[in-house]
Design a protein around this motif. Structure first.
Motif, PDB file in Angstrom:
ATOM      1  N   GLY A  39       0.777  -1.124  -0.120  1.00 29.60           N
ATOM      2  CA  GLY A  39       0.184   0.022   0.277  1.00 29.60           C
ATOM      3  C   GLY A  39       1.327   1.392   0.096  1.00 29.60           C
ATOM      4  O   GLY A  39      -0.004   2.567   0.288  1.00 29.60           O
ATOM      5  N   LYS A  42       3.419   1.620  -5.011  1.00 30.80           N
ATOM      6  CA  LYS A  42       4.674   1.121  -5.760  1.00 30.80           C
ATOM      7  C   LYS A  42       4.175   0.594  -7.253  1.00 30.80           C
ATOM      8  O   LYS A  42       4.258   1.265  -7.794  1.00 30.80           O
ATOM      9  CB  LYS A  42       5.183   0.005  -5.449  1.00 30.80           C
ATOM     10  CG  LYS A  42       5.721  -0.334  -3.950  1.00 30.80           C
ATOM     11  CD  LYS A  42       6.827  -1.329  -3.639  1.00 30.80           C
ATOM     12  CE  LYS A  42       5.463  -2.536  -3.030  1.00 30.80           C
ATOM     13  NZ  LYS A  42       5.059  -2.207  -1.930  1.00 30.80           N
ATOM     14  N   SER A  43       3.202   0.065  -6.318  1.00 34.37           N
ATOM     15  CA  SER A  43       1.664   0.476  -8.297  1.00 34.37           C
ATOM     16  C   SER A  43       1.079   1.355  -8.705  1.00 34.37           C
ATOM     17  O   SER A  43       0.989   1.362 -10.773  1.00 34.37           O
ATOM     18  CB  SER A  43       1.062  -1.079  -7.586  1.00 34.37           C
ATOM     19  OG  SER A  43       1.265  -2.152  -7.572  1.00 34.37           O
ATOM     20  N   THR A  44       0.931   1.687  -8.256  1.00 31.21           N
ATOM     21  CA  THR A  44      -0.159   3.183  -8.770  1.00 31.21           C
ATOM     22  C   THR A  44       1.429   3.727  -9.335  1.00 31.21           C
ATOM     23  O   THR A  44       1.365   4.321 -10.368  1.00 31.21           O
ATOM     24  CB  THR A  44      -0.152   4.082  -7.660  1.00 31.21           C
ATOM     25  OG1 THR A  44      -0.586   3.622  -6.500  1.00 31.21           O
ATOM     26  CG2 THR A  44      -0.955   5.225  -7.992  1.00 31.21           C
ATOM     27  N   HIS A 205       9.093  -7.500  -3.247  1.00 26.80           N
ATOM     28  CA  HIS A 205       9.286  -7.605  -1.261  1.00 26.80           C
ATOM     29  C   HIS A 205      10.434  -7.985  -1.566  1.00 26.80           C
ATOM     30  O   HIS A 205      10.704  -8.225   0.076  1.00 26.80           O
ATOM     31  CB  HIS A 205       8.243  -7.894  -0.880  1.00 26.80           C
ATOM     32  CG  HIS A 205       6.419  -7.315  -1.841  1.00 26.80           C
ATOM     33  ND1 HIS A 205       6.568  -6.046  -0.642  1.00 26.80           N
ATOM     34  CD2 HIS A 205       5.670  -7.244  -2.553  1.00 26.80           C
ATOM     35  CE1 HIS A 205       5.105  -4.882  -1.017  1.00 26.80           C
ATOM     36  NE2 HIS A 205       5.250  -6.173  -1.528  1.00 26.80           N
TER      37      HIS A 205
HETATM   38  N1  LIG Z   1      -8.482   2.851  -7.390  1.00 23.44           N
HETATM   39  C1  LIG Z   1      -8.291   3.164  -6.076  1.00 23.44           C
HETATM   40  N2  LIG Z   1      -8.796   3.498  -5.191  1.00 23.44           N
HETATM   41  C2  LIG Z   1      -8.704   3.896  -4.169  1.00 23.44           C
HETATM   42  N3  LIG Z   1      -7.267   3.896  -3.857  1.00 23.44           N
HETATM   43  C3  LIG Z   1      -6.604   3.168  -4.625  1.00 23.44           C
HETATM   44  C4  LIG Z   1      -6.833   3.125  -5.963  1.00 23.44           C
HETATM   45  N4  LIG Z   1      -5.335   2.623  -6.419  1.00 23.44           N
HETATM   46  C5  LIG Z   1      -4.944   2.365  -5.359  1.00 23.44           C
HETATM   47  N5  LIG Z   1      -5.476   2.493  -4.178  1.00 23.44           N
HETATM   48  C6  LIG Z   1      -4.280   3.273  -2.702  1.00 23.44           C
HETATM   49  O1  LIG Z   1      -3.401   3.504  -2.844  1.00 23.44           O
HETATM   50  C7  LIG Z   1      -2.314   2.871  -2.005  1.00 23.44           C
HETATM   51  C8  LIG Z   1      -0.912   2.234  -2.851  1.00 23.44           C
HETATM   52  O2  LIG Z   1      -1.242   1.163  -3.370  1.00 23.44           O
HETATM   53  P1  LIG Z   1      -0.082   0.589  -4.353  1.00 23.44           P
HETATM   54  O3  LIG Z   1      -1.200  -0.666  -5.312  1.00 23.44           O
HETATM   55  O4  LIG Z   1      -0.067   1.142  -5.481  1.00 23.44           O
HETATM   56  O5  LIG Z   1       0.807  -0.385  -3.573  1.00 23.44           O
HETATM   57  P2  LIG Z   1       0.981  -1.102  -4.123  1.00 23.44           P
HETATM   58  O6  LIG Z   1       3.277  -0.583  -2.656  1.00 23.44           O
HETATM   59  O7  LIG Z   1       2.336  -1.852  -4.679  1.00 23.44           O
HETATM   60  O8  LIG Z   1       1.518  -2.170  -2.401  1.00 23.44           O
HETATM   61  P3  LIG Z   1       1.264  -4.023  -2.616  1.00 23.44           P
HETATM   62  O9  LIG Z   1       2.822  -4.422  -2.473  1.00 23.44           O
HETATM   63  O10 LIG Z   1       0.504  -4.702  -1.964  1.00 23.44           O
HETATM   64  O11 LIG Z   1       1.095  -4.322  -3.782  1.00 23.44           O
HETATM   65  C9  LIG Z   1      -3.308   1.884  -1.337  1.00 23.44           C
HETATM   66  O12 LIG Z   1      -3.538   2.903   0.016  1.00 23.44           O
HETATM   67  C10 LIG Z   1      -4.410   1.681  -2.306  1.00 23.44           C
HETATM   68  O13 LIG Z   1      -5.058   1.323  -1.292  1.00 23.44           O
END
Ligand SMILES: Nc1ncnc2c1ncn2[C@@H]1O[C@H](COP(=O)(O)OP(=O)(O)OP(=O)(O)O)[C@@H](O)[C@H]1O
Ligand SMILES: [Mg+2]
Lengths: 253, 435
Positions: A39, A42-44, A205
């Motif tokens: 969260g 990273k994916s964002t 990770h």
């Molecule tokens: N479309 C969306 N609507 C609401 N919140 C979102 C959306 N996309 C991402 N988020 C929120 O943004 C934050 C970052 O999400 P992200 O997927 O980028 O995390 P991450 O670092 O890739 O996590 P992971 O290691 O679990 O894959 C999270 O709190 C997620 O719930």
């Protein structure tokens, strides 16, 4: 190659800011690893690089090979040489894998001023690249990702990477869901694709992947910010100590 | 309601005025019964449940006064190109404004025991007389009755027991009327035991006049026969097409039909299937592409009256730009019809919020040992899928087309004739990529 400056982003129609001022410079041929808790964004970041809509960029810029990346459509970015290996590749029932890839490869080739591949050359290329990640040949005649196992989906992403020969590849948790052997095979594939002209951003990770794909830099993303950067030793330290010490550091700093 | 009787009364008067002309005894009686039933049923009222989303009375009221059974068909310079299927080696029948055109048709080389007849010329043929209206009148609506009341033009396909018709039969139906008209083609298919035939119908319009086609097809499929039917409807915006199909199957027969509707106007396909014996297979499918104000309605009823049968129904469609789609599929499994396998599915993609899809799958089961499933989904184009393709360098319009073709592919895969499949693919591709 890629320069991200003070990038702030939130989800469209929501107040919540996800990326809170990212700065990242990736030079040609470099491999950067991004690690960070669930969260953290990273994916964002990967999605914003690839051009998925639904995000609002409130501040900052992304420069890719001298161009403003944020001005380009997702397909344009791909043709310019940006590739995202998805954390969760979607299934496309009814879309045949080879038809899809042929279309993709030829779109990219056309953009580069190259001729369309003939059917024969295309098949040859598919065979060669599938071999790189030991992709089961029968997957090529199936619908894209449909019914693929978790590991097969990840291999297929790297296979597509190999087919499209991008300048910059972003791998979003390509290692998760892979068994030990597959992890080695996929990493070998990635290593063979490394070149002085091609850069990688590897989101993971696990330190384990970085044993195979040695990064030049490791960055830690916490709560929308890169709070620490270092060499490959940083990943080892994270493996040992977790993220807490960095979070504390970040607060102190 | 003031002019409630306008179209009905004109039709009834017209029927009276030609009663007795050119009709032999048997047919005259059945026509007389049909017009009675038509009068009793009437054109469905606006509150009619079965026509809820296709307000046919209003649609017909809006049409100009129709020329009933237009005379003076002129086929000079008629372009059959649009309804020709490249590469299809077929026996060819051409119907213009519902009427069989012997000089444009070519049915040479039919095997012994297979006949393709001009219905107008064969009203005293034993087989025709015996089978016309022979699929029963249960669940028949006003429009089927209307067609039967005026039945005169069309084509009869009669295949004797054991005869395998080697090439497909292509029926090109073209409406050329230059004035607002009603045309009522009839198709009769009688397939003897263990016979096999493949039928491909292509319905198109050549003029721009507002026309109402009230078509009625009846199929009798005897034990062991295998029949494959495709109907492609591609008409202009001013065309209203009501297409009644009734399929009667004896035990152990296999009947497939696939109706592809890409019309710009209004189309109502209503199909009734009666697998009236054990071990019948019924495959019914359809695809609809409704664009720019088109209205496409598919109504089906599979009446499982006998045990040990299999039916599989798949309807899919794409809607955009002020279009309406309707699907009402009913599967009825009667009390004695044990061990039925009946599957039904309807899926639609609605590309913008100016279009509407009304889907109503219905299962009515009175037997206890059956396997049935049904489902309906309506959604927009999958954004994640679109993004995935774009992320691989494929332009948005090409990616969109790829996904829509993929969506349609399983229902189009049911078209067994390769040139027909290619023709339909090409047609749909060009319609979807015209913007
Ligand atoms: N479309 C969306 N609507 C609401 N919140 C979102 C959306 N996309 C991402 N988020 C929120 O943004 C934050 C970052 O999400 P992200 O997927 O980028 O995390 P991450 O670092 O890739 O996590 P992971 O290691 O679990 O894959 C999270 O709190 C997620 O719930
Ligand atoms: Mg993630």
């Amino acid at each position: 190659m890629l320069e991200i400056t003070n990038l702030h982003a939130s989800i469209e129609d929501e107040e919540k800011e996800i990326l809170k001022g990212i700065n990242l410079r990736v030079g040609a041929g470099e491999v950067h690893a991004i690690m960070g808790p669930n969260g953290s964004g990273k994916s964002t970041l990967a999605s914003i690089l690839a051009g998925r809509d639904g995000y609002e960029i409130t501040q900052g810029s992304i420069n890719f090979e001298g161009d403003d990346l944020l001005e380009m459509d997702p397909d344009e970015r791909a043709r310019e040489g940006l590739f995202l290996a998805f954390q969760y590749p979607v299934e496309l029932p009814g879309v045949n894998m080879s038809t899809f890839l042929r279309h993709a490869v030829n779109s990219v080739r056309e953009h580069r001023g190259q001729d369309e591949l003939s059917a024969v050359d295309f098949l040859k290329l598919m065979k060669e690249k599938a071999g790189l990640v030991h992709l089961d040949p029968s997957l090529k005649s199936r619908a894209v990702n449909e019914g693929f196992s978790g590991g097969e989906k990840k291999r297929s992403e790297i296979f597509q990477l190999a087919m499209l020969e991008p300048k910059l590849a972003v791998l979003d948790e390509t290692d998760s869901g892979l068994d030990i052997d597959a992890l080695r095979i996929v990493s070998d594939g990635v290593n063979q694709l490394r070149s002085p002209e091609r850069s990688f951003v590897v989101i993971t990770h696990y330190q384990r992947l970085l044993d195979y794909i040695t990064p030049d830099f490791v960055h830690v993303l916490v709560d929308g910010r890169i709070v620490k950067s270092g060499g490959k030793d940083l990943a080892l330290k994270l493996e040992e100590l977790g993220y807490d010490w960095i979070k504390e550091d970040a607060v102190v700093a | 309601m003031s002019d409630r009787n306008s179209i009905e009364s004109r039709l009834l008067q017209e029927w009276e005025s030609r009663a007795g002309s050119a009709m032999n005894g048997r047919l005259h009686d059945s026509r007389a019964e049909a017009i009675k039933r038509f009068r009793d049923a009437g054109i469905p009222a606006l509150r009619s449940e079965a026509w809820k989303y296709t307000p046919i009375r209003r649609i017909l009221d809006r049409m100009p006064t129709l020329d009933i059974d237009p005379e003076g068909i002129n086929t000079d310079g008629l372009d059959l190109g649009a309804s020709t299927i490249e590469g299809l080696d077929a026996y060819r029948v051409v119907l213009v404004d519902g009427r069989f055109q012997a000089d444009l048709s070519d049915v040479t080389g039919l095997p012994k025991g297979a006949r393709i007849l001009d219905l107008r010329e064969s009203s005293s043929d034993e087989d025709v007389v015996r089978h016309l209206d022979g699929t029963g009148t249960e669940a028949r609506d006003a429009f089927a009755e209307l067609n039967s009341a005026f039945v005169q033009d069309g084509v009869a396909i009669l295949v004797d027991a054991g005869v395998i018709v080697p090439r497909p039969i292509l029926i090109q139906q073209i409406v050329t009327a230059q004035k607002p008209s009603l045309v009522q083609p009839r198709l009769l298919g009688v397939f003897g035991r263990n016979s096999q035939a493949r039928l491909v119908e292509v319905c198109s319009t050549a003029g721009q006049a507002e026309v109402l086609t009230n078509a009625f097809s009846e199929f009798h499929t005897a034990t062991g026969a295998v029949i494959d039917h495709v109907r492609l409807i591609d008409e202009h915006a001013g065309a209203v097409h009501i297409n009644n199909l009734r399929s009667y199957q004896e035990g152990g027969s296999n009947f497939s039909t696939n109706v592809i509707t890409v019309s710009a106007g209004t189309v109502r396909n209503q199909s009734y299937f009666l697998p009236d014996g054990e071990h019948c297979e019924t495959h019914l499918s359809g695809f609809y592409l409704a664009q720019d104000g088109a209205h496409i309605d598919n109504h089906t009823l599979v009446d499982h009256a006998k045990p040990e049968c299999y039916s599989n129904e798949l309807f899919k469609g794409i809607l955009e730009n002020k279009s309406v789609g309707v699907f009402n599929g009913k599967v009825l499994v009667r009390q004695d019809a044990q061990k039925i396998n009946a599957y039904q599915s309807n899926k639609s993609v609605v590309l913008d919020d100016t279009s509407r899809m009304y889907s109503k799958p219905e299962l009515e089961i009175y037997a206890d040992d059956v396997r049935c499933s049904h489902g309906a989904t309506t959604g927009e184009l999958d954004k994640d899928a679109l993004f995935y393709l774009q992320a691989r360098g494929i332009r948005q319009d090409a990616a969109r087309l790829m996904l829509l073709e993929a969506f349609a592919s399983d229902v189009l895969d049911r078209i067994k004739e390769e040139p027909v499949r290619a023709h339909v693919d090409q047609l749909i591709r060009s319609r979807l990529s015209r913007n």
